[in-house]
Design an enzyme around this catalytic site. Structure first.
Site, PDB file in Angstrom:
ATOM      1  N   HIS A   1       0.799  -1.235   0.000  1.00 47.20           N
ATOM      2  CA  HIS A   1       0.000   0.000   0.000  1.00 47.20           C
ATOM      3  C   HIS A   1       0.831   1.284   0.000  1.00 47.20           C
ATOM      4  CE1 HIS A   1      -3.237  -2.819   0.930  1.00 47.20           C
ATOM      5  NE2 HIS A   1      -4.118  -1.862   0.819  1.00 47.20           N
TER       6      HIS A   1
ATOM      7  N   GLY B   1      -0.006  -2.497  -5.849  1.00 45.37           N
ATOM      8  CA  GLY B   1      -0.647  -3.703  -5.305  1.00 45.37           C
ATOM      9  C   GLY B   1      -2.113  -3.441  -5.004  1.00 45.37           C
ATOM     10  N   HIS B   2      -2.427  -2.198  -4.682  1.00 46.22           N
ATOM     11  CA  HIS B   2      -3.815  -1.746  -4.557  1.00 46.22           C
ATOM     12  C   HIS B   2      -3.945  -0.520  -5.454  1.00 46.22           C
ATOM     13  CE1 HIS B   2      -7.633  -0.317  -3.294  1.00 46.22           C
ATOM     14  NE2 HIS B   2      -7.710  -1.034  -2.198  1.00 46.22           N
TER      15      HIS B   2
ATOM     16  N   HIS C   1     -10.304  -8.343  -5.945  1.00 47.81           N
ATOM     17  CA  HIS C   1     -10.714  -7.350  -4.946  1.00 47.81           C
ATOM     18  C   HIS C   1     -11.480  -6.207  -5.623  1.00 47.81           C
ATOM     19  CE1 HIS C   1      -9.963  -4.085  -1.943  1.00 47.81           C
ATOM     20  NE2 HIS C   1     -10.155  -5.086  -1.104  1.00 47.81           N
TER      21      HIS C   1
ATOM     22  N   GLU D   1     -12.870  -9.910  -0.450  1.00 49.24           N
ATOM     23  CA  GLU D   1     -13.656  -8.688  -0.735  1.00 49.24           C
ATOM     24  C   GLU D   1     -13.792  -8.544  -2.249  1.00 49.24           C
ATOM     25  OE1 GLU D   1     -11.308  -5.666   1.343  1.00 49.24           O
ATOM     26  OE2 GLU D   1     -12.480  -6.066   3.140  1.00 49.24           O
TER      27      GLU D   1
ATOM     28  N   GLU E   1     -18.860  -3.695  -0.294  1.00 48.87           N
ATOM     29  CA  GLU E   1     -18.205  -2.692   0.537  1.00 48.87           C
ATOM     30  C   GLU E   1     -18.588  -1.286   0.066  1.00 48.87           C
ATOM     31  OE1 GLU E   1     -13.957  -3.261   0.714  1.00 48.87           O
ATOM     32  OE2 GLU E   1     -13.641  -1.230   1.486  1.00 48.87           O
TER      33      GLU E   1
ATOM     34  N   CYS F   1     -16.848   1.291  -0.073  1.00 52.43           N
ATOM     35  CA  CYS F   1     -15.787   1.813  -0.936  1.00 52.43           C
ATOM     36  C   CYS F   1     -15.909   1.319  -2.373  1.00 52.43           C
ATOM     37  CB  CYS F   1     -14.410   1.409  -0.402  1.00 52.43           C
ATOM     38  SG  CYS F   1     -13.887   2.351   1.040  1.00 52.43           S
TER      39      CYS F   1
ATOM     40  N   CYS G   1     -11.388   2.525   5.924  1.00 53.58           N
ATOM     41  CA  CYS G   1     -11.365   3.153   4.599  1.00 53.58           C
ATOM     42  C   CYS G   1     -12.717   3.753   4.225  1.00 53.58           C
ATOM     43  CB  CYS G   1     -10.955   2.130   3.544  1.00 53.58           C
ATOM     44  SG  CYS G   1     -11.870   0.585   3.636  1.00 53.58           S
ATOM     45  N   CYS G   2     -13.802   3.069   4.604  1.00 49.78           N
ATOM     46  CA  CYS G   2     -15.120   3.495   4.122  1.00 49.78           C
ATOM     47  C   CYS G   2     -15.573   4.841   4.694  1.00 49.78           C
ATOM     48  CB  CYS G   2     -16.167   2.430   4.394  1.00 49.78           C
ATOM     49  SG  CYS G   2     -15.838   0.854   3.567  1.00 49.78           S
TER      50      CYS G   2
END
Lengths: 655, 655
Positions: A156, A205-206, A266, A318, A334, A336, A402-403
């Protein structure tokens, strides 16, 4: 030297006027141009209390929680301002950045000196932690310095930088200081220097950084910033980093974006990656990229999106499921991911001006996103399922938080999603009482004299279908007002100054109303806002024999707490009803339209029946009549744990 | 000294006569007593080719694969017989033990000197690796010695020992050497010595050992062995081992078994734990334990079991889902979990003699277990879903290869599940041509003179519903033949010597036929074997508006490869059909009854339709007639990847 001059010019220009959620005025493949957040004043109506609670309760309370959980101290310890161990998962920096972005969007709408001072103090703490090289991350420090860029699949680092850039840009556009932006550019410059095909390999990676660095490019016009997005989307480092097939799938990264054929892995990663790729398309017009985006979008809307606009059905990873794998109770969905879908569709809409993308935005925004924050603004859903048992689903804090700030930045930036401009005129995407005070054309063009434009929209949408828009150009002028006719409203009608507009009004398209507009011209749009029943494709197994009730853009749900005389909601069914009763309930859930529908409930609770029995025995089951009450989905679980269901069993008339 | 004498006595007695799948003759709370595997000779019919392929193809080929994957070498390296690194996951020992158990069950039925020699050689390799303390595990050696009993949540040390004991007992009962059994007892003695409430804590991170050590107790009558089972089921070490709530749930262990109220967590663990607890009940009659078992059983059959008898719907954690969480396509339904359910229900049946448990055994055995091995015996399913896309689901080898030998031991021990005896007579659980040559009463009682009994069963079950049983007691005698009337056969009829038996015949119960039996008396049972449609409880959302076709104990499925004129199975529906056509197809899939049923297929493929649309638009969908062909579920995916579906959309007549 020349490049530097260019950067200074664009930064200067950007500071000279406010910008929208995206600043695509100079993007050659953006058909629509965003209008600045501050160019739109939201009036009373559906979103007003949501935005108010966001500013007054949600944003302040989350700041406090972030502080309590050590998220700011993670920065302060690096500059020696605080002695404390690092706390929280490796991506906590991004939570603070997203909070700053949310607060900055608030400041784009209105001045709030205290909030500005809070941001300035946070930025000061953050930038004080930046290393001379430009590197900044509170996790990869001390004994973990050696792990920097060594575990990019999960690390991240670029994700956090992406959110830092988005926060910095939003604050800069709010007229805030350049300090965080300059720090972000320093970090990006460090990347440009050290990473790339002939240097060290880099991977998101994200995914997230792709869209952030594209937006940075729109601020700086530094071609190296766009090149960085291209490089990351190219999947060039798959071999060097020895990425496994399962990682490529999960991360939605590391493989050439243009080789993607379906949404998988994801869900937030996939939505952010698609957003970043669309940003790249808006700048380059890359045809292969567009073809991929179109394919992925079709994959989403034909088999992987919930009625609420939620995406990502699997809790394991997820992740996106297979086509039609959309279980209601186990739905992960989610917050997000729904926000990611809105972000992606906003970019697709900018590229095309096609209403199908705005339909997805509206669906996600009013339902699967809106549900994510409680009515009082202090509790959040991570998951937004379409069926719920006696489970506590709203919480003030998640270790992976995060949300909450993602919901906050979405609500704070909402004015920026209402309208766009194009070479032909102005687009009305969303309906809500509001005033647009902006101009025609784009900022990139020399601003023509007399092109100022004010639109005043008055409506009780989505509770009622009537929308009135007063058009006030600075001087009479030929242009088009594009009115979005939602896909769910087949029977819409438009009048201009009291005269029926003769062109065919098609649901799911923008109706172009082209004429010479004079100050005070009035548009009246009537949308078909009624209770309607929606069925799912039979391949979506969990919804067979079921219907959902919708009202305008709102998906409805039944909660046990509202069902009198029905011991368990899950034992009930809707029965064909010519006249479901809709009534405005100002005291209920902050004011909603309640829908009452004919129903039936099994006399013997289903839980007491066998799991399997003969068709004949099952057909002999007896029911008694009941009235079922439905509320908008976004208000679910605001009255404590209670069973909830969107897709209700349905008995067509005459059975 | 006294205890040792006791052990020697019981071991001696056990060696003196053959024993059943369970040896519960002396278990005070076992109403039914198992008959020895070798007391039943299976005739031709449904299971004959399955058992033949198990012996001739499956068992030999898996032995070779285990050798190729280094599973035996893991033992040989410890005794210095082989230089090789340890290979495979930490539980590979158990795969070999389970293979030995399967081979030993074969030897319980018939003598095969080569197989016996293979087992002896393997046992020699295994026991040579045992440490002087008794400890034996090929993973926790070398640098991992220090981790022994330190990571019991995942370590599988007791799990491997449990399978070692089961293999040892099965081989011993086949008249094989005591070598492995003695080694197992040495290991257990080591545990008894060092572990317990006042000593070191012990935990079954993967339950299995509980049932194995209970069976060991039935061999040795050493009360310390039963005490070990009690201790492990008591959850006494929860505090000392600081077990987390999520671990307690996943492992189905570590918490007092009697505190369990629902099936949850890893499904195989849960089924093995329940089996072990039932074994403990059979010996002790512990009332709290029984209450828990009844509750868990109800939890399974009312909301957590597939029509195929498969259990464990979630792939995440290979776990039980919530009640009614039984998705068809995503069904995990590991072969081992269905086998675990059969093992548990066999113990519940022994405790009660109630047919509801035999119904579950039959359902799992004919469907969700039987599907696990390909018709040619060389490919295995790990998952056994109820809907499948174009996916390769059968493979010769899995790195976690628990299912193949589990299927093998189940098929090899099948004769032992056909009949039981009780104080009142003899039970017929399953229908298949076979000869029982045993006696009435139990071995624990002094064998009464003249109580010899021979039952000869002739049937084409499950393809036809007619079963003929010739009863031949050594001399005329009063006793009861309990005939199982399957829950799915409401219209069964029984005749004795050509005369209709007058008592009410109730589906889902054992019909007691009590009379004075003479040599040559004939029972004729007629079960209602026809194509029938089954519906699921409406709370099982994925099956709403769907039916499954069943034929006797067999669940049916449609495979794309059989559907002529139907481009995609998933676009088709069954339509009410007064006369589905059933025909015996000797050439199809080793010989099956094929069912042809009236159907309809959507003219426009569902994949081209929107995911959501109005109920009115959905209702206007047009279909054309089709004939749908269904095969028994257990034969699915034997002709390469092809779409498959058990629960079919259904249109009742007149729509």
């Amino acid at each position: 030297m020349k490049r530097l001059a260019l950067i200074v010019f664009f930064l200067g220009a950007a500071a000279g006027f406010p910008q929208g959620v995206l600043h695509v005025d100079a993007s050659p493949h953006a058909k629509l141009k965003s209008v600045p957040v501050r160019a739109v004043k939201m009036g009373e109506g559906f979103w007003a209390p949501r935005m108010r609670v966001n500013i007054e309760r949600s944003i302040p309370s989350l700041l406090q929680l972030l502080e309590e959980h050590g998220v700011m101290d993670n920065f302060r310890r690096l500059s020696g301002r605080k002695q404390a161990p690092r706390r929280g998962p490796l991506y906590t920096d991004s939570d603070l950045y997203k909070w700053i972005e949310a607060a900055a969007f608030v400041l784009q709408s209105e001045d709030r000196p205290q909030l500005r001072a809070q941001i300035d103090a946070l930025v000061d703490d953050i930038v004080a932690a930046q290393e001379p090289s430009g590197y900044l991350n509170t996790y990869y420090v001390d004994e973990r310095v050696k792990l920097r860029w060594q575990e990019m699949q999960r690390g991240h680092e670029l994700y956090c930088l992406g959110h830092m850039l988005q926060a910095a840009i939003a604050y800069y556009r709010a007229g805030g200081s350049r300090k965080l932006l300059d720090a972000g550019i320093r970090f990006v410059d460090h990347l440009v220097e050290d990473f790339g095909p002939a240097k060290r390999p880099l991977l998101t990676g994200h995914p997230e950084f792709e869209l952030a660095v594209s937006e940075l490019y729109r601020v700086t016009r530094d071609p190296r910033h766009l090149e960085l997005a291209r490089y990351l989307l190219s999947g060039a480092e798959r071999e060097r980093l020895k990425l496994r097939e399962s990682e490529l799938r999960y991360m939605f990264s590391g493989r050439p974006f243009t080789e993607r054929t379906q949404l998988e892995g994801h869900s937030v990663r996939a939505m952010y990656a698609a957003s970043g790729a669309t940003d790249y398309y808006l700048e380059t017009g890359d045809a292969a990229c567009w073809k991929t985006l179109e394919g992925l979008w079709r994959d989403m809307v034909t088999g992987k999106m919930y009625l609420t606009g939620g995406v990502g059905s699997r809790s394991a990873g997820e992740a996106f499921g297979e086509a039609y794998e959309l279980p209601n109770r186990q739905a992960y969905t989610e917050s997000c991911a729904a926000i990611g879908s809105m972000m992606w569709n906003w970019r697709m809409l900018a590229a095309t001006g096609e209403a199908r993308f705005a339909d997805v935005i509206e669906r996600a925004l009013y339902n699967g996103i809106n549900s994510g924050m409680s009515l009082d603004g202090t509790l959040y859903c991570y998951r937004n399922p379409l069926e719920l048992g006696l489970e506590k689903i709203r919480n003030p804090w998640y270790d992976t938080t995060c949300c909450p700030p993602n919901l906050q930045r979405t609500l704070a930036s909402l004015p920026g999603y209402m309208y766009s401009t194009s070479a032909e005129g102005v687009y009305v995407h969303l309906y809500h009482s509001s005033v647009l005070d902006w101009h025609l054309g784009t900022a990139a063009e020399p601003r023509p004299s007399g092109s100022g434009l004010r639109l005043e929209q008055k409506t009780r949408y989505p509770w009622q279908g009537r929308v009135e828009i007063t058009v006030t150009p600075a001087e009479p002028r030929d242009f088009t007002v594009f009115l979005r006719i939602p896909g769910w409203s087949p029977g819409a009608a438009v009048a201009v100054n009291g005269q029926l507009w003769k062109a065919a009004v098609r649901a799911g398209e923008y109706l172009p109303v082209r004429r010479k507009w004079q100050a005070g011209d009035r548009i009246a749009l009537t949308l078909e806002v009624t209770a309607r029943l929606t069925a799912a494709n039979p391949r979506l197994a969990g919804n067979a024999g079921r219907v959902a009730v919708e009202w305008g853009p709102l998906v409805y749900a039944a909660e046990q707490v509202d069902q009198q005389g029905v011991p368990l909601l899950f034992d009930a069914a809707l029965v064909a009803d010519a006249r479901p009763r809709a009534s405005w309930k100002p005291e209920l859930l902050g004011g909603v339209v309640l829908i009452e529908h004919r129903g039936a409930v099994y006399e013997k609770p289903l839980a007491e029946e066998p799991l399997y029995q003969s068709v004949a025995a099952a057909g002999a089951r007896r029911t008694r009549p009941a009235t079922l009450r439905l509320i908008p989905y976004y208000t679910f679980a605001n009255r404590g744990p209670t069973e909830m269901q969107v897709w209700m069993r349905y008995e067509p008339a005459g059975r």
